[in-house]
Design a protein around this motif. Structure first.
Motif, PDB file in Angstrom:
ATOM      1  N   UNK A 133       0.661  -1.054  -0.084  1.00  0.00           N
ATOM      2  CA  UNK A 133       0.016  -0.306  -0.149  1.00  0.00           C
ATOM      3  C   UNK A 133       0.939   1.619   0.307  1.00  0.00           C
ATOM      4  N   UNK A 134       1.788   1.209   0.520  1.00  0.00           N
ATOM      5  CA  UNK A 134       2.507   2.300   0.566  1.00  0.00           C
ATOM      6  C   UNK A 134       3.925   2.243  -0.921  1.00  0.00           C
ATOM      7  N   UNK A 135       3.272   1.239  -1.598  1.00  0.00           N
ATOM      8  CA  UNK A 135       4.541   2.217  -3.047  1.00  0.00           C
ATOM      9  C   UNK A 135       2.854   2.899  -4.445  1.00  0.00           C
ATOM     10  N   UNK A 136       3.634   3.058  -4.928  1.00  0.00           N
ATOM     11  CA  UNK A 136       3.338   3.884  -5.702  1.00  0.00           C
ATOM     12  C   UNK A 136       2.365   3.519  -6.738  1.00  0.00           C
ATOM     13  N   UNK A 137       2.760   1.638  -6.973  1.00  0.00           N
ATOM     14  CA  UNK A 137       1.421   0.926  -7.413  1.00  0.00           C
ATOM     15  C   UNK A 137       1.378  -0.030  -6.184  1.00  0.00           C
ATOM     16  N   UNK A 138       0.375  -0.152  -6.091  1.00  0.00           N
ATOM     17  CA  UNK A 138      -0.092  -0.840  -4.768  1.00  0.00           C
ATOM     18  C   UNK A 138      -0.403  -1.626  -5.307  1.00  0.00           C
ATOM     19  N   UNK A 139      -1.093  -2.092  -6.113  1.00  0.00           N
ATOM     20  CA  UNK A 139      -2.324  -3.415  -6.827  1.00  0.00           C
ATOM     21  C   UNK A 139      -1.524  -4.767  -7.485  1.00  0.00           C
ATOM     22  N   UNK A 140       0.100  -3.639  -8.076  1.00  0.00           N
ATOM     23  CA  UNK A 140       1.044  -4.173  -8.814  1.00  0.00           C
ATOM     24  C   UNK A 140       1.762  -5.208  -7.698  1.00  0.00           C
TER      25      UNK A 140
END
Length: 887
Positions: free
Chosen positions: A475-482
């Protein structure tokens, strides 16, 4: 006050000893200026020549002599900690050896020599454990022994007994000789509780019994104890090591050891609290044992893969951990300083009465003696520094062993309730997931999947503790789903190996980096999933800071390969694991934006050269009939490797050449080339080293796998096709004999500098370009960065034409500098307009950057919307028109 008088004022034991034995005072005074070595001890015993009757008093007098000497030197400030512990360890080694030399012959006289089924005499092996094994024995220590012998059988004398009985009797006599308290005291108190099954087990065991115990009953704490095991007597030590090493050290990174040692330490802490031992400098908080645990847990985790960590002394282990980057150098300095201080305090406590104590004294007189012995004017000053050291040790211990999961996690409910429902999706949406329903379904699929459902309870517990942290990290990344999907793939892949789950569970910073990798690149996530051993690299604080140090890497690689010689399969795995680790380190810098594409390609190419060199050397050494020490053989790099434009997954285009007039040279180098290709391209449990392509050799697939250098020259001058000369523009020496590399470069320049008819050359290159274009037709609306008109191949073909057409007048064009630099040279020479050369160089650089980013996310084709690169493509098409006269 003399040095000896100062020492006696600090030790009631030493004072009494010298008062009751005046001759000892004289002997110590005369030799106090130098250490009392093992050779001195053996010489003293030789002069006494003890027999079975006089053995006990003789050994006890030797102990008195050694103790008086080392206490005198230590308390007078003449000996450092290393001398003290080495002297005490030598005393144990020498007295054990002497006792066995005296005790065994009478047993043999009565029962004969113990022999195995093949008639070989069996030796008694005394294994020193704990501080004795590590050569760190303290001045009033017990000695921990384990007794083993190689093979069962019987003695060969008149009163035959089994080997087990023979060595049991010998072991009992040894214990009695050392530990029986007589009027002269004892030599060492002996503790046998570390043997298999402890007090309830037999006193001695054969190699087979020991191995069976390790396999069927060996416990986690015994692995820790056996780290310091050191055979003190007998032979066949390497055979013993082959039995114990797999039990102590795992082949994989064993991060589960942290939890096991955390539990062991908790038991010790509970016992310390129960017995009110907070002032114990060994077992209390921040004590000696905690420093030892820090060193030994890293040995258990990594010792199976890093053989250098299988050493025994505590401080050298800590220093190695700093060198390897596993512990911060400042922490190691602090721990080493604390270890020295605590051990010296321990010795001064024991000098008081020659008692095995580790507790700080409560009476003021003894407190004053300890303070003075440590160089402090008062006890309060000593306590202040002692407390400082103990607080430092406790802090570092907590950093290593703290349980990050002891308080649970706020997102546990999302994982435990993962069912793909709208409620689950809503929870993910609140965390910032952009496709919460898809991610909720992905979580549910993992939780309901067969692999998770069939996990053993211990592994499932780790997985359950880790999953909420994965949700949070993604969740803390720019692309949480990937990131979530790719991290779940990784967890699924490593779930059979609890050690990898333990690593991510124990080190949140590693999990955060995994999330960053997974969000930034599907290729990186896949690479990590296929090679989870690389998770370990994420723990190195220098991962993003240090520049690649290939000379140091080469030294470590050679050491690792030498340590497993002649195990070819293991060496092939080591080559792959080492290469993957270096690639991963470059990948980390790449994903954090710390490397340009050009710099990355340089590093990857240099790394590939090194791996080719090391692999070739190993293969040559293993040829059974080689006719010279070093091969007159070279590996020539073409294509991406030749032009130093290597990517993460690039094949290696290589050609093998030799320059050797020996009669059977061709056959020898053919064997070398075949085996080298196998070492490079075989898939082992550790994966793949390189895919190799040998089709650029003379006559291609139908040609010999390795070619004589002069034959290579003749082929290039007389038979090679123009496209082969195009390929030669990017060729270079990569590994092997540097003299052959120099000769190859001369041949290359000779070929490239030949005068060619421009029209015919142009026609050949245009025909080859059309052939490639037809083979890679792009029917999409997007622009193919590599194959379409105005793309990378057009730049490469234009540069190759300029080299082949003009090198006869401008030999500087033959320098293998890469397309960007060669465009600059062509511009300066006036072969193309300089401004256009700069524009095309920028376009080439941008195309490579875009291509690289697409490949990081597993794009099948490197294609972009045409409008994104319209200006760059225009520049390349203008270069093509200028060079070839067509647009």
């Amino acid at each position: 006050m003399s040095a000896l008088d100062r020492a006696t004022s600090l030790s009631r034991f030493l004072s009494r000893l010298l008062d009751t034995r005046p001759e000892l005072r004289r002997e110590v005074s005369e030799t106090l200026d130098r250490p009392f070595s093992a050779e001195d001890m053996r010489a003293w015993l030789a002069a006494q020549a003890p027999d079975e009757r006089s053995l006990k008093p003789t050994l006890r007098r030797l102990r008195a002599r050694v103790m008086a000497h080392i206490a005198g030197r230590d308390l007078a400030g003449l000996a450092d900690l290393a001398e003290v512990t080495e002297t005490m360890t030598s005393l144990a080694d020498v007295t054990v050896a002497e006792a066995l030399a005296v005790l065994r012959p009478p047993l043999v006289a009565r029962h004969g020599e113990p022999r195995d089924s093949q008639g070989r005499v069996q030796e008694f092996i005394v294994i020193g454990m704990g501080k004795l094994g590590g050569r760190e024995l303290n001045v009033s220590s017990d000695v921990d022994f384990i007794f083993v012998y190689p093979e069962d059988g019987d003695t060969d004398g008149p009163a035959r007994i089994g080997n087990f009985e023979f060595f049991t009797r010998l072991g009992r006599q040894l214990i009695d000789a050392l530990a029986d308290p007589t009027g002269d005291g004892w030599v060492f108190r002996v503790d046998m509780r570390l043997r298999p099954n402890g007090d309830s087990g037999p006193l001695v065991c054969s190699f087979d019994m020991l191995e069976n115990y390790f396999i069927t009953q060996g416990r986690e704490w015994e692995r820790y104890a056996w780290i310091k095991a050191r055979p003190m007597t007998g032979d066949r030590h390497e055979e013993l090591a082959r039995i114990s090493r797999p039990f102590i050290f795992r082949k994989y990174l064993d991060f589960g050891s942290i939890a096991a040692m955390r539990d062991l330490h908790a038991q010790i802490r509970r016992e310390v609290a129960r017995r009110e031992m907070a002032n114990n400098v060994k077992l209390g908080p921040g004590g000696i044992r905690e420093i030892e645990f820090i060193a030994q847990v890293f040995q258990l985790i990594r010792g199976g893969r890093d053989l250098a960590l299988q050493i025994k002394p505590t401080v050298p282990v800590l220093q190695l951990l700093a060198e390897r980057g596993f512990l911060d150098a400042r922490k190691v300095r602090e721990l080493s300083s604390a270890y020295d201080f605590l051990r010296r305090v321990e010795h001064r406590l024991q000098y008081l009465e020659d008692a095995q104590t580790h507790n700080l004294p409560s009476n003021p007189a003894d407190q004053a003696l300890i303070a003075r012995g440590m160089g402090f004017s008062d006890y309060e000053g000593l306590l202040a520094e002692l407390d400082d050291h103990r607080a430092t040790v406790a802090r570092h211990f907590e950093e290593v062993f703290s349980d990050p999961n002891r308080k649970g996690h706020s997102l546990e409910g999302i994982w435990q309730g993962a069912d793909g429902s709208e409620q689950s999706a809503s929870s993910l949406a609140r965390l910032g997931y952009r496709e919460p329903q898809a991610s909720a379904e992905r979580l549910a699929a993992t939780k309901k999947g067969g692999r998770y459902q069939q996990m053993p309870a211990a592994i499932k517990s780790r997985f359950d503790a880790l999953a909420p942290r994965v949700i949070e990290a993604a969740a803390a990344t720019p692309e949480p789903d990937a990131a979530l999907s790719r991290m779940l793939d990784l967890l699924d892949a490593v779930s059979r190996r609890a050690a990898y789950l333990a690593l991510m569970q124990q080190y949140p910073q590693a999990l955060e980096r995994v999330a960053h990798f997974a969000a930034a690149s599907s290729w990186a996530a896949s690479f990590l999933t296929h090679h989870p051993i690389l998770l370990d690299e994420l723990l190195d604080g220098r991962l993003l800071e240090s520049a690649p140090d290939l000379p140091a890497f080469r030294d470590q690689l050679r050491q690792a390969l030498d340590q497993v010689e002649p195990d070819t399969e293991r060496q092939m795995d080591i080559l792959r694991e080492a290469h993957h680790a270096q690639v991963f380190r470059l990948l980390a810098k790449d994903l954090y934006g710390l490397l340009t594409v050009e710099k990355l390609a340089d590093h990857l190419s240099d790394l590939a050269d090194l791996m080719l060199e090391e692999t070739m050397e190993r293969v040559w050494r293993k040829l059974p009939t080689r006719h010279r020490e070093t091969p007159a053989f070279a590996i020539i790099a073409y294509g991406k490797l030749g032009g130093k434009e290597l990517g993460y997954a690039s094949d290696l285009d290589i050609v093998y050449v030799y320059d050797d007039e020996a009669p059977d040279a061709g056959m020898q180098y053919s064997r070398l080339a075949q085996r080298l290709s196998t070492w490079l391209s075989s898939r082992t449990p550790a994966g793949l080293l390189f895919e190799t392509d040998l089709r650029l050799r003379p006559h291609g697939d139908s040609g010999l796998i390795v070619v004589n250098l002069e034959t290579f020259r003749q082929y290039q001058l007389e038979s090679a096709w123009p496209w082969e000369h195009q390929a030669l523009t990017r060729a270079r020496f990569a590994a092997g004999d540097p003299e052959i590399g120099t000769k190859f470069e001369a041949i290359r320049q000779e070929v490239l500098c030949r005068e060619r008819e421009p029209g015919a050359l142009k026609a050949e290159i245009l025909a080859m370009r059309q052939k490639m274009y037809d083979a890679h037709g792009n029917k999409s609306a997007r622009f193919d960065l590599k194959h379409d008109r105005g793309g990378l191949i057009d730049v490469e073909f234009a540069v190759q034409y300029l080299i082949l057409a003009h090198a006869c007048h401008h030999p500087e064009l033959t320098r293998n500098l890469g397309n960007i630099a060669l465009l600059g040279i062509a511009g300066k020479l006036g072969l193309v307009p300089e401004p256009l050369a700069r524009e095309v160089a920028d376009a080439y650089r941008e195309f490579r950057h875009l291509q690289h980013n697409l490949r990081l996310n597993d794009a099948h084709y490197a294609r972009v919307p045409p409008e994104e690169v319209a200006e760059e493509r225009k520049a390349v098409l203008e270069l093509w028109r200028r060079v070839f006269g067509e647009g």
